[in-house]
Scaffold this motif. Sequence first.
Motif, PDB file in Angstrom:
ATOM      1  N   PRO A  17       0.842  -1.210   0.000  1.00 11.86           N
ATOM      2  CA  PRO A  17       0.000   0.000   0.000  1.00 11.86           C
ATOM      3  C   PRO A  17       0.874   1.255   0.000  1.00 11.86           C
ATOM      4  O   PRO A  17       1.220   1.797   1.045  1.00 11.86           O
ATOM      5  CB  PRO A  17      -0.807  -0.140   1.294  1.00 11.86           C
ATOM      6  CG  PRO A  17       0.039  -0.966   2.191  1.00 11.86           C
ATOM      7  CD  PRO A  17       0.798  -1.908   1.305  1.00 11.86           C
ATOM      8  N   VAL A  18       1.205   1.725  -1.169  1.00 11.08           N
ATOM      9  CA  VAL A  18       2.238   2.756  -1.330  1.00 11.08           C
ATOM     10  C   VAL A  18       1.841   4.083  -0.717  1.00 11.08           C
ATOM     11  O   VAL A  18       2.624   4.736  -0.029  1.00 11.08           O
ATOM     12  CB  VAL A  18       2.574   2.920  -2.827  1.00 11.08           C
ATOM     13  CG1 VAL A  18       3.546   4.070  -3.017  1.00 11.08           C
ATOM     14  CG2 VAL A  18       3.154   1.630  -3.382  1.00 11.08           C
ATOM     15  N   GLY A  19       0.605   4.545  -0.963  1.00 13.85           N
ATOM     16  CA  GLY A  19       0.248   5.905  -0.591  1.00 13.85           C
ATOM     17  C   GLY A  19       0.944   6.874  -1.527  1.00 13.85           C
ATOM     18  O   GLY A  19       0.906   6.720  -2.747  1.00 13.85           O
ATOM     19  N   ALA A  20       1.625   7.856  -0.981  1.00 14.74           N
ATOM     20  CA  ALA A  20       2.404   8.778  -1.823  1.00 14.74           C
ATOM     21  C   ALA A  20       3.695   8.086  -2.250  1.00 14.74           C
ATOM     22  O   ALA A  20       4.311   7.340  -1.493  1.00 14.74           O
ATOM     23  CB  ALA A  20       2.714  10.058  -1.045  1.00 14.74           C
ATOM     24  N   GLY A  21       4.105   8.307  -3.476  1.00 10.22           N
ATOM     25  CA  GLY A  21       5.318   7.688  -3.993  1.00 10.22           C
ATOM     26  C   GLY A  21       4.989   6.514  -4.902  1.00 10.22           C
ATOM     27  O   GLY A  21       3.837   6.289  -5.282  1.00 10.22           O
ATOM     28  N   ARG A  22       6.024   5.735  -5.219  1.00 11.82           N
ATOM     29  CA  ARG A  22       5.831   4.594  -6.118  1.00 11.82           C
ATOM     30  C   ARG A  22       6.874   3.528  -5.804  1.00 11.82           C
ATOM     31  O   ARG A  22       7.922   3.813  -5.212  1.00 11.82           O
ATOM     32  CB  ARG A  22       5.941   5.031  -7.576  1.00 11.82           C
ATOM     33  CG  ARG A  22       7.342   5.451  -8.017  1.00 11.82           C
ATOM     34  CD  ARG A  22       7.347   6.041  -9.420  1.00 11.82           C
ATOM     35  NE  ARG A  22       8.691   6.178  -9.962  1.00 11.82           N
ATOM     36  CZ  ARG A  22       9.523   7.176  -9.666  1.00 11.82           C
ATOM     37  NH1 ARG A  22       9.131   8.136  -8.846  1.00 11.82           N
ATOM     38  NH2 ARG A  22      10.729   7.216 -10.223  1.00 11.82           N
ATOM     39  N   VAL A  23       6.584   2.289  -6.207  1.00 11.53           N
ATOM     40  CA  VAL A  23       7.508   1.183  -6.030  1.00 11.53           C
ATOM     41  C   VAL A  23       8.369   1.030  -7.275  1.00 11.53           C
ATOM     42  O   VAL A  23       7.860   1.058  -8.402  1.00 11.53           O
ATOM     43  CB  VAL A  23       6.747  -0.135  -5.765  1.00 11.53           C
ATOM     44  CG1 VAL A  23       7.703  -1.326  -5.777  1.00 11.53           C
ATOM     45  CG2 VAL A  23       6.020  -0.070  -4.429  1.00 11.53           C
ATOM     46  N   VAL A  24       9.667   0.896  -7.074  1.00  9.86           N
ATOM     47  CA  VAL A  24      10.601   0.590  -8.161  1.00  9.86           C
ATOM     48  C   VAL A  24      11.386  -0.656  -7.747  1.00  9.86           C
ATOM     49  O   VAL A  24      11.269  -1.131  -6.618  1.00  9.86           O
ATOM     50  CB  VAL A  24      11.553   1.761  -8.463  1.00  9.86           C
ATOM     51  CG1 VAL A  24      10.774   2.986  -8.925  1.00  9.86           C
ATOM     52  CG2 VAL A  24      12.417   2.097  -7.240  1.00  9.86           C
ATOM     53  N   LEU A  25      12.190  -1.137  -8.673  1.00 12.75           N
ATOM     54  CA  LEU A  25      12.961  -2.348  -8.418  1.00 12.75           C
ATOM     55  C   LEU A  25      14.440  -2.062  -8.614  1.00 12.75           C
ATOM     56  O   LEU A  25      14.828  -1.345  -9.540  1.00 12.75           O
ATOM     57  CB  LEU A  25      12.510  -3.444  -9.385  1.00 12.75           C
ATOM     58  CG  LEU A  25      12.543  -4.890  -8.888  1.00 12.75           C
ATOM     59  CD1 LEU A  25      11.569  -5.081  -7.738  1.00 12.75           C
ATOM     60  CD2 LEU A  25      12.195  -5.835 -10.041  1.00 12.75           C
ATOM     61  N   ARG A  26      15.263  -2.610  -7.733  1.00 17.76           N
ATOM     62  CA  ARG A  26      16.708  -2.650  -7.947  1.00 17.76           C
ATOM     63  C   ARG A  26      17.125  -4.113  -8.004  1.00 17.76           C
ATOM     64  O   ARG A  26      16.601  -4.940  -7.240  1.00 17.76           O
ATOM     65  CB  ARG A  26      17.452  -1.932  -6.816  1.00 17.76           C
ATOM     66  CG  ARG A  26      17.225  -0.412  -6.745  1.00 17.76           C
ATOM     67  CD  ARG A  26      17.979   0.318  -7.825  1.00 17.76           C
ATOM     68  NE  ARG A  26      17.806   1.758  -7.780  1.00 17.76           N
ATOM     69  CZ  ARG A  26      18.664   2.606  -7.192  1.00 17.76           C
ATOM     70  NH1 ARG A  26      19.750   2.142  -6.600  1.00 17.76           N
ATOM     71  NH2 ARG A  26      18.440   3.897  -7.214  1.00 17.76           N
ATOM     72  N   SER A  27      18.051  -4.445  -8.881  1.00 21.02           N
ATOM     73  CA  SER A  27      18.469  -5.840  -9.023  1.00 21.02           C
ATOM     74  C   SER A  27      19.959  -5.920  -9.307  1.00 21.02           C
ATOM     75  O   SER A  27      20.624  -4.898  -9.545  1.00 21.02           O
ATOM     76  CB  SER A  27      17.690  -6.522 -10.152  1.00 21.02           C
ATOM     77  OG  SER A  27      18.174  -6.111 -11.412  1.00 21.02           O
ATOM     78  N   ASP A  28      20.480  -7.156  -9.312  1.00 24.89           N
ATOM     79  CA  ASP A  28      21.903  -7.322  -9.588  1.00 24.89           C
ATOM     80  C   ASP A  28      22.241  -7.139 -11.061  1.00 24.89           C
ATOM     81  O   ASP A  28      23.409  -7.245 -11.447  1.00 24.89           O
ATOM     82  CB  ASP A  28      22.425  -8.662  -9.068  1.00 24.89           C
ATOM     83  CG  ASP A  28      21.685  -9.864  -9.624  1.00 24.89           C
ATOM     84  OD1 ASP A  28      20.844  -9.697 -10.525  1.00 24.89           O
ATOM     85  OD2 ASP A  28      21.952 -10.991  -9.154  1.00 24.89           O
ATOM     86  N   LEU A  29      21.240  -6.824 -11.888  1.00 27.36           N
ATOM     87  CA  LEU A  29      21.559  -6.365 -13.243  1.00 27.36           C
ATOM     88  C   LEU A  29      22.209  -4.998 -13.193  1.00 27.36           C
ATOM     89  O   LEU A  29      23.077  -4.680 -14.002  1.00 27.36           O
ATOM     90  CB  LEU A  29      20.284  -6.319 -14.097  1.00 27.36           C
ATOM     91  CG  LEU A  29      19.627  -7.674 -14.409  1.00 27.36           C
ATOM     92  CD1 LEU A  29      18.316  -7.450 -15.152  1.00 27.36           C
ATOM     93  CD2 LEU A  29      20.574  -8.563 -15.202  1.00 27.36           C
ATOM     94  N   ASP A  30      21.764  -4.170 -12.219  1.00 25.00           N
ATOM     95  CA  ASP A  30      22.359  -2.855 -11.968  1.00 25.00           C
ATOM     96  C   ASP A  30      21.765  -2.326 -10.669  1.00 25.00           C
ATOM     97  O   ASP A  30      20.657  -1.792 -10.655  1.00 25.00           O
ATOM     98  CB  ASP A  30      22.076  -1.888 -13.125  1.00 25.00           C
ATOM     99  CG  ASP A  30      22.802  -0.554 -12.946  1.00 25.00           C
ATOM    100  OD1 ASP A  30      23.321  -0.293 -11.842  1.00 25.00           O
ATOM    101  OD2 ASP A  30      22.854   0.224 -13.918  1.00 25.00           O
ATOM    102  N   TRP A  31      22.517  -2.493  -9.585  1.00 25.02           N
ATOM    103  CA  TRP A  31      21.990  -2.085  -8.279  1.00 25.02           C
ATOM    104  C   TRP A  31      21.794  -0.580  -8.162  1.00 25.02           C
ATOM    105  O   TRP A  31      21.139  -0.113  -7.218  1.00 25.02           O
ATOM    106  CB  TRP A  31      22.917  -2.579  -7.172  1.00 25.02           C
ATOM    107  CG  TRP A  31      22.842  -4.050  -6.897  1.00 25.02           C
ATOM    108  CD1 TRP A  31      23.806  -4.973  -7.134  1.00 25.02           C
ATOM    109  CD2 TRP A  31      21.744  -4.774  -6.339  1.00 25.02           C
ATOM    110  NE1 TRP A  31      23.382  -6.228  -6.757  1.00 25.02           N
ATOM    111  CE2 TRP A  31      22.117  -6.135  -6.258  1.00 25.02           C
ATOM    112  CE3 TRP A  31      20.473  -4.400  -5.892  1.00 25.02           C
ATOM    113  CZ2 TRP A  31      21.266  -7.126  -5.755  1.00 25.02           C
ATOM    114  CZ3 TRP A  31      19.625  -5.396  -5.390  1.00 25.02           C
ATOM    115  CH2 TRP A  31      20.020  -6.718  -5.327  1.00 25.02           C
TER     116      TRP A  31
END
Length: 348
Positions: A17-31
């Motif tokens: 439940p994000v509310g303000a803001g957004r979810v992004v992803l970081r991975s070992d492809l490029d941290w």
Amino acid sequence: MYQTGVVLRRQLSVRYPVGAGRVVLRSDLDWDRDQEPAEVSGDGETSTFALEARKPFLYFKPCLRTAAGDLRWSIGPNLLVLMTTEGVRDVFPYFEGSTSGSFLPVLERDSAILGRKHLVRVYLPPGYDQNPLRRYPVVYMQDGKNLFFPEEAFQGRGWKVDDALALLDTMNAVDRAVVVGIHSADRMSEYTKPGYEAYARSVVEEIKPEVDLKIRTLGSPRETAVMGSSLGGVVSFYMAWEYPQVFAYAACLSSTFSHRDDLIDRVLSEPKHASRFYLDSGWPGDNYEVTLAMAMALGQRGYRVREDFLHLVFPREEHDEQAWGRRLHIPLQLGLGQVSAASRARFI
């Protein structure tokens, strides 16, 4: 180091439940680079990511990009996604709180069936309070005083169930689960025939409905297991045998089959049941022969090794809580592991 000849693709569904803001992803492809979601649900609670890599696996972390542009990393170890299957992986991150699980105060519940009080200790996995979107599979365990705290356990030696779950979680080896530890009363009576009939009915009719009401469980039999050792293994087998519509999986360690029960007779004479079973023992002693006899009875009646039941023996292991704690990771992985969940769903 690890590379495939073709590009592999996988989807992640990150629910928070994000509310303000957004979810992004970081991975070992490029941290150091944000990967934006391919799609966000209308309520903003589900962000779907499309992954591509020439690798059989990726490590990743969901991150919260705030309205002010700050980046908050999710709590806990880096998560593992396997690129060699096409199913959508559901992820439930949280961004504050502890990496450890927690315990509810001991629950007292009057049992009209048994004419006494139940005492129940509930373990909640990490992130339970921080992400209300997630529901959990449940493991009901006998001898609840011996599971978590040495000061409560028989002779001060417990299973250390929370430690086992924490290690498996760090490994990305199993799904997180709720554990319901049911304190025993008169084990010799309630964990054997005929006493286990009323005890099992009490768990099914009095304890489980209250757990499902108060805790965010998944609730179905395929998400519900029962586990115990010695006499606790006997009553666990009985519960899954008698109530397959409630418990799809029973893990029975060092069980005293045929001592004061008729379970081998029932396996040999009744139709095949839907539940799956894990059986083990130490050797010598530790109910090795009767556990092997139960495994052979299951095979005789058409239960398939590895599909319907698994039987293991551990040389030189003793009949005590420390020995059961050392091998607890095996039935947990069989029920909650990534491969098991992907191929058959949990606990089946």
